[in-house]
Design an enzyme around this catalytic site. Structure first.
Site, mmCIF file in Angstrom:
data_model
loop_
_atom_site.group_PDB
_atom_site.id
_atom_site.type_symbol
_atom_site.label_atom_id
_atom_site.label_comp_id
_atom_site.label_asym_id
_atom_site.label_seq_id
_atom_site.Cartn_x
_atom_site.Cartn_y
_atom_site.Cartn_z
ATOM 1 N N GLY A 46 0.771 -1.242 0.000
ATOM 2 C CA GLY A 46 0.000 0.000 0.000
ATOM 3 C C GLY A 46 0.796 1.283 0.000
ATOM 4 O O GLY A 46 0.366 2.287 -0.558
ATOM 5 N N ASP A 101 0.782 3.619 4.238
ATOM 6 C CA ASP A 101 -0.298 4.325 3.554
ATOM 7 C C ASP A 101 -1.364 4.748 4.565
ATOM 8 O O ASP A 101 -1.856 5.863 4.542
ATOM 9 C CB ASP A 101 -0.926 3.469 2.438
ATOM 10 N N ASP A 104 -5.022 1.938 10.396
ATOM 11 C CA ASP A 104 -6.455 1.705 10.581
ATOM 12 C C ASP A 104 -6.657 1.191 12.017
ATOM 13 O O ASP A 104 -6.814 1.977 12.940
ATOM 14 C CB ASP A 104 -6.901 0.714 9.506
ATOM 15 N N LYS A 132 -7.162 6.450 10.622
ATOM 16 C CA LYS A 132 -8.578 6.394 11.006
ATOM 17 C C LYS A 132 -8.622 6.264 12.523
ATOM 18 O O LYS A 132 -8.612 5.153 13.048
ATOM 19 C CB LYS A 132 -9.249 5.165 10.383
ATOM 20 N N PHE A 153 -14.073 3.014 4.230
ATOM 21 C CA PHE A 153 -13.082 2.422 3.347
ATOM 22 C C PHE A 153 -12.675 3.395 2.241
ATOM 23 O O PHE A 153 -13.524 4.045 1.627
ATOM 24 C CB PHE A 153 -13.633 1.138 2.725
ATOM 25 N N VAL A 154 -11.365 3.502 2.012
ATOM 26 C CA VAL A 154 -10.852 4.381 0.954
ATOM 27 C C VAL A 154 -9.957 3.598 -0.003
ATOM 28 O O VAL A 154 -9.416 2.548 0.362
ATOM 29 C CB VAL A 154 -10.069 5.589 1.537
ATOM 30 N N ASP A 160 -5.730 -0.284 -2.062
ATOM 31 C CA ASP A 160 -6.527 -1.089 -2.986
ATOM 32 C C ASP A 160 -7.826 -1.575 -2.369
ATOM 33 O O ASP A 160 -8.009 -1.580 -1.149
ATOM 34 C CB ASP A 160 -5.726 -2.328 -3.424
ATOM 35 N N ARG A 166 -5.067 0.827 -6.889
ATOM 36 C CA ARG A 166 -3.800 1.337 -6.341
ATOM 37 C C ARG A 166 -3.147 2.406 -7.199
ATOM 38 O O ARG A 166 -2.410 3.246 -6.680
ATOM 39 C CB ARG A 166 -2.783 0.191 -6.204
HETATM 40 P P1 IMP Z 1 -4.500 -2.080 10.273
HETATM 41 O O1 IMP Z 1 -3.593 -3.208 10.683
HETATM 42 O O2 IMP Z 1 -5.931 -2.372 10.579
HETATM 43 O O3 IMP Z 1 -4.055 -0.737 10.824
HETATM 44 O O4 IMP Z 1 -4.501 -2.026 8.714
HETATM 45 C C1 IMP Z 1 -3.516 -1.453 8.044
HETATM 46 C C2 IMP Z 1 -3.460 -1.915 6.602
HETATM 47 O O5 IMP Z 1 -4.740 -2.283 6.071
HETATM 48 C C3 IMP Z 1 -2.976 -0.775 5.772
HETATM 49 O O6 IMP Z 1 -1.585 -0.857 5.588
HETATM 50 C C4 IMP Z 1 -3.737 -0.909 4.481
HETATM 51 O O7 IMP Z 1 -2.966 -1.646 3.561
HETATM 52 C C5 IMP Z 1 -4.979 -1.655 4.825
HETATM 53 N N1 IMP Z 1 -6.126 -0.731 4.952
HETATM 54 C C6 IMP Z 1 -6.643 -0.192 6.075
HETATM 55 N N2 IMP Z 1 -7.680 0.601 5.828
HETATM 56 C C7 IMP Z 1 -7.840 0.595 4.484
HETATM 57 C C8 IMP Z 1 -8.771 1.251 3.586
HETATM 58 O O8 IMP Z 1 -9.668 2.043 3.965
HETATM 59 N N3 IMP Z 1 -8.576 0.983 2.258
HETATM 60 C C9 IMP Z 1 -7.624 0.139 1.796
HETATM 61 N N4 IMP Z 1 -6.743 -0.483 2.587
HETATM 62 C C10 IMP Z 1 -6.860 -0.274 3.925
HETATM 63 MG MG MG Z 2 -0.611 -1.134 3.906
#
Ligand code: IMP
Ligand code: MG
Length: 176
Positions: A46, A101, A104, A132, A153-154, A160, A166
């Site tokens: 990402g 990127d 979340d 987020k 979601f973005v 992606d 992407r």
């Molecule tokens: P986390 O472990 O939940 O913080 O997720 C992080 C990873 O999930 C990021 O590096 C992104 O690749 C993917 N991700 C999280 N939110 C989104 C979204 O809204 N769109 C696309 N990919 C996301």
């Molecule tokens: Mg990522």
């Protein structure tokens, strides 16, 4: 409005707004590390576009490295974080900036941060284009942040939706 895998997305962050944030972060990093250039660790896949734009605008002799993660399937986090490619030994004793990127839930970043810490860096900072805050489950301190966004979601600019989107230079948000 655009459709990706039959789902509707609306424009959210323009290419100009994103480049403005990249410029701001690059200037800050250039100031903060003028005495000892860092090694930037990009989180694949990402972060590839943010990483590429960011390093071009940092006015220091930096080095680059990558880790590869996967945690998403569809439009919500599967919660499971897999590391496909670890960090190398070249980060030991160095100032490290992890480049993502989006943070979340924070689970991926917590795993990567711990992997980096095992290599005993001199310091560690986190740069993320997006965050987020409402989705955060693991406490993660973001040193350099582009945008704080709502919990939707973005896609685009490296992010992606099941493999697609992407390569778009701007970011779209899933329509309610
Ligand atoms: P986390 O472990 O939940 O913080 O997720 C992080 C990873 O999930 C990021 O590096 C992104 O690749 C993917 N991700 C999280 N939110 C989104 C979204 O809204 N769109 C696309 N990919 C996301
Ligand atoms: Mg990522």
């Amino acid at each position: 409005m655009i459709f990706i895998h039959q789902k509707p997305f609306v424009p959210y962050l323009s290419a100009e707004a994103i480049q403005g944030a990249v410029d701001r972060i690059a200037s800050q990093v250039t100031k903060d590390y003028v005495s000892e250039p860092p090694i930037l660790v990009g989180v694949l896949n990402g972060a590839f576009m943010f990483f590429s734009d960011l390093v071009k605008k940092i006015d220091l002799q930096i080095e680059v490295s990558f880790v590869k993660m996967a945690s998403y399937s569809g439009t919500s986090s599967s919660g499971e974080v897999n590391v496909h490619l670890g960090v190398g030994d070249q980060i030991s004793g160095r100032h490290v900036i992890i480049v993502e990127d989006i943070v979340d839930t924070g689970k991926s970043m917590a795993v990567i941060r711990d992997l980096v810490l095992q290599k005993k860096p001199k310091s560690i900072a986190i740069a993320s284009l997006l965050h987020k805050p409402d989705a955060l489950l693991e406490p993660v301190e973001i040193t350099y942040l582009g945008f704080s966004i709502s919990n939707k979601f973005v896609v685009g600019y490296g992010l992606d939706f099941d493999g697609l989107g992407r390569n778009m230079p701007e970011i779209f948000q899933l329509k309610d």
